[in-house]
Design a protein around this motif. Structure first.
Motif, PDB file in Angstrom:
ATOM      1  N   MET A  34       0.849  -1.030   0.013  1.00  0.00           N
ATOM      2  CA  MET A  34      -0.125   0.086   0.075  1.00  0.00           C
ATOM      3  C   MET A  34       1.034   1.054  -0.085  1.00  0.00           C
ATOM      4  O   MET A  34       1.682   1.261   0.500  1.00  0.00           O
ATOM      5  N   SER A  35       0.549   2.435  -0.854  1.00  0.00           N
ATOM      6  CA  SER A  35       1.461   3.418  -1.033  1.00  0.00           C
ATOM      7  C   SER A  35       1.246   4.549   0.066  1.00  0.00           C
ATOM      8  O   SER A  35       0.019   4.528   0.590  1.00  0.00           O
ATOM      9  N   ILE A  36       2.220   5.465   0.309  1.00  0.00           N
ATOM     10  CA  ILE A  36       1.768   6.564   1.019  1.00  0.00           C
ATOM     11  C   ILE A  36       0.863   7.341   0.636  1.00  0.00           C
ATOM     12  O   ILE A  36      -0.009   8.139   1.236  1.00  0.00           O
ATOM     13  N   GLU A  37       0.606   7.386  -0.859  1.00  0.00           N
ATOM     14  CA  GLU A  37      -0.546   8.439  -1.397  1.00  0.00           C
ATOM     15  C   GLU A  37      -2.009   7.770  -0.952  1.00  0.00           C
ATOM     16  O   GLU A  37      -2.970   8.497  -0.719  1.00  0.00           O
ATOM     17  N   LYS A  38      -2.212   6.539  -0.798  1.00  0.00           N
ATOM     18  CA  LYS A  38      -3.441   5.804  -0.432  1.00  0.00           C
ATOM     19  C   LYS A  38      -3.640   6.242   1.131  1.00  0.00           C
ATOM     20  O   LYS A  38      -4.506   6.389   1.594  1.00  0.00           O
ATOM     21  N   VAL A  39      -2.639   6.155   2.064  1.00  0.00           N
ATOM     22  CA  VAL A  39      -2.614   6.535   3.216  1.00  0.00           C
ATOM     23  C   VAL A  39      -3.241   7.782   3.374  1.00  0.00           C
ATOM     24  O   VAL A  39      -3.889   8.180   4.090  1.00  0.00           O
ATOM     25  N   ALA A  40      -2.644   8.907   2.659  1.00  0.00           N
ATOM     26  CA  ALA A  40      -2.782  10.167   2.591  1.00  0.00           C
ATOM     27  C   ALA A  40      -4.360  10.529   2.202  1.00  0.00           C
ATOM     28  O   ALA A  40      -4.903  11.335   2.871  1.00  0.00           O
ATOM     29  N   HIS A  41      -4.624   9.885   1.097  1.00  0.00           N
ATOM     30  CA  HIS A  41      -5.849  10.073   0.744  1.00  0.00           C
ATOM     31  C   HIS A  41      -7.071   9.588   1.642  1.00  0.00           C
ATOM     32  O   HIS A  41      -8.106  10.074   2.153  1.00  0.00           O
ATOM     33  N   LEU A  42      -6.822   8.470   2.544  1.00  0.00           N
ATOM     34  CA  LEU A  42      -7.767   7.720   3.543  1.00  0.00           C
ATOM     35  C   LEU A  42      -7.756   8.812   4.588  1.00  0.00           C
ATOM     36  O   LEU A  42      -8.927   8.872   5.222  1.00  0.00           O
ATOM     37  N   ALA A  43      -6.555   9.484   4.901  1.00  0.00           N
ATOM     38  CA  ALA A  43      -6.571  10.326   6.175  1.00  0.00           C
ATOM     39  C   ALA A  43      -7.109  11.631   5.854  1.00  0.00           C
ATOM     40  O   ALA A  43      -7.394  12.326   6.980  1.00  0.00           O
ATOM     41  N   GLY A  44      -7.186  12.045   4.621  1.00  0.00           N
ATOM     42  CA  GLY A  44      -7.596  13.188   4.190  1.00  0.00           C
ATOM     43  C   GLY A  44      -6.467  14.449   4.535  1.00  0.00           C
ATOM     44  O   GLY A  44      -6.743  15.447   5.095  1.00  0.00           O
ATOM     45  N   VAL A  45      -5.229  13.971   4.329  1.00  0.00           N
ATOM     46  CA  VAL A  45      -4.223  14.769   4.712  1.00  0.00           C
ATOM     47  C   VAL A  45      -3.003  14.750   3.533  1.00  0.00           C
ATOM     48  O   VAL A  45      -3.364  13.877   2.414  1.00  0.00           O
ATOM     49  N   SER A  46      -2.143  15.551   3.406  1.00  0.00           N
ATOM     50  CA  SER A  46      -0.908  15.377   2.487  1.00  0.00           C
ATOM     51  C   SER A  46      -0.030  14.271   2.564  1.00  0.00           C
ATOM     52  O   SER A  46      -0.079  13.700   3.746  1.00  0.00           O
ATOM     53  N   LYS A  47       0.635  14.130   1.529  1.00  0.00           N
ATOM     54  CA  LYS A  47       1.758  13.117   1.809  1.00  0.00           C
ATOM     55  C   LYS A  47       2.759  13.623   2.657  1.00  0.00           C
ATOM     56  O   LYS A  47       3.495  12.815   3.575  1.00  0.00           O
ATOM     57  N   ALA A  48       3.114  14.810   2.591  1.00  0.00           N
ATOM     58  CA  ALA A  48       4.082  15.400   3.581  1.00  0.00           C
ATOM     59  C   ALA A  48       3.650  15.120   5.149  1.00  0.00           C
ATOM     60  O   ALA A  48       4.484  14.716   5.665  1.00  0.00           O
ATOM     61  N   THR A  49       2.504  15.234   5.348  1.00  0.00           N
ATOM     62  CA  THR A  49       1.842  14.987   6.556  1.00  0.00           C
ATOM     63  C   THR A  49       2.216  13.785   7.037  1.00  0.00           C
ATOM     64  O   THR A  49       2.397  13.398   8.142  1.00  0.00           O
TER      65      THR A  49
END
Length: 326
Positions: free
Chosen positions: A1-16
């Protein structure tokens, strides 16, 4: 699972997400909680190699121990691992058996930045050879140390502990106090024997004997006591340099028909948990094993983060735990 997917699911940026993964304190608690929840849902595993290339740090610490079956080593490693995790690090454990060839393969990971630093528990007699391999990499010597090496250390005052143990046994009326020692490659063996001999001299005790166990095991402790019982005048107390050896001493004493402590008082060293459950429960010198491991991590991380920080030789307190064996 990618960092992009985590960011999208959490509603935050990849940087966060990256800041959360790297334990950046500048993330709001509620945001951190959302990201961690998303990571759990996605079963996300961060790409450690990519992080290493970006930061020049792996957040991995190498721990070299001589024998994982030794309860003392195991307890210290527990302290190392707990503190490392609290600081956002993981450990790579090498159960080396003090074999330099095996250790060299692990230490090579320092040059490849697979690990950021090393904690050693090897016998002091091996440390000069390890120094050649470790070089200028961040290094902390735990329990065993060579004061001539420019690496921080964490230990207790073994000489003081041994000296006070003999004084304690003498205060109980014991006059023939023997020492069961072990591998003289270890600094603690030399220091505890020195403290033992200093106390005999200070107290003007004319009887003294040292039996050297073949290894740190119950069987070796039993064999050492049998050797002592063959003396023309047997001891009325035994101070063993480890709890494991002391357990063997008690077993051999009972097999020989001796009462503990009436005929033979026994004191061990380390403060291993199971010693309170023996029959009789063992009097012991308790080392702060978990604390020793935790401080080793703290000193190592200080060296990693501040390469020019001074070398520290930290001496932690010990305590005597009096039980029925003495």
């Amino acid at each position: 699972m990618s960092i992009e997917k985590v960011a999208h699911l959490a509603g935050v940026s990849k940087a966060t997400v990256s800041r959360v993964l790297n334990h950046n304190p500048g993330v709001r608690p509620d945001t951190r909680a959302k990201v961690l929840a998303a990571i759990d849902i996605c079963d996300y595993q961060p790409n450690l190699l990519a992080r290493q290339l970006r930061t020049a740090q792996s957040h991995m610490l190498l721990v070299l121990i001589p024998d994982i079956t030794n309860p003392f080593c195991s307890r210290v490693v527990q302290g190392i691992e707990a503190e490392a995790e609290a600081q956002g690090y993981h450990i790579l454990l090498c159960n080396s058996g003090s074999q330099l060839r095996r250790e060299a393969a692990y230490i090579a990971l320092l040059t490849g930045k697979v690990v950021d630093g090393v904690i050693t528990m090897d016998a002091a007699a091996c440390l000069q050879e390890l120094k050649e391999l470790i070089g200028d990499a961040p290094w902390v010597q735990c329990a065993e140390y060579d004061p001539s090496i420019a690496a921080s250390s964490v230990a207790i005052d073994n000489k003081e502990a041994a000296f006070e143990t003999v004084c304690y046994l003498a205060s109980k009326g014991r006059r023939r106090i023997a020492l069961v020692n072990c591998d003289m490659r270890y600094l603690y063996s030399h220091q505890r024997e020195e403290g033992y001999r200093n106390a005999l001299e200070k107290l003007d005790l004319n009887w003294g004997s040292v039996a050297y166990a073949e290894n740190v095991s119950c069987d070796a402790g039993s064999a050492a006591l049998r050797e002592l019982l063959m003396l023309p005048e047997r001891p009325d107390a035994v101070f063993a340099v480890s709890d494991v050896l002391a357990v063997g001493v008690i077993h051999a004493a009972l097999e020989a028909g001796l009462r503990v402590p009436e005929d033979l008082a026994v004191v061990g060293f380390d403060g291993i948990n199971f010693t309170s459950s023996l029959n009789p429960p063992l009097t012991t010198i308790e080392q702060p094993m978990n604390r020793m491991g935790a401080r080793s991590v703290q000193l190592l991380l200080n060296r990693i983060r501040q390469p020019n920080s001074p070398v520290v030789h930290e001496v932690l307190p010990w305590k005597r735990v009096e039980r029925a064996s003495s």
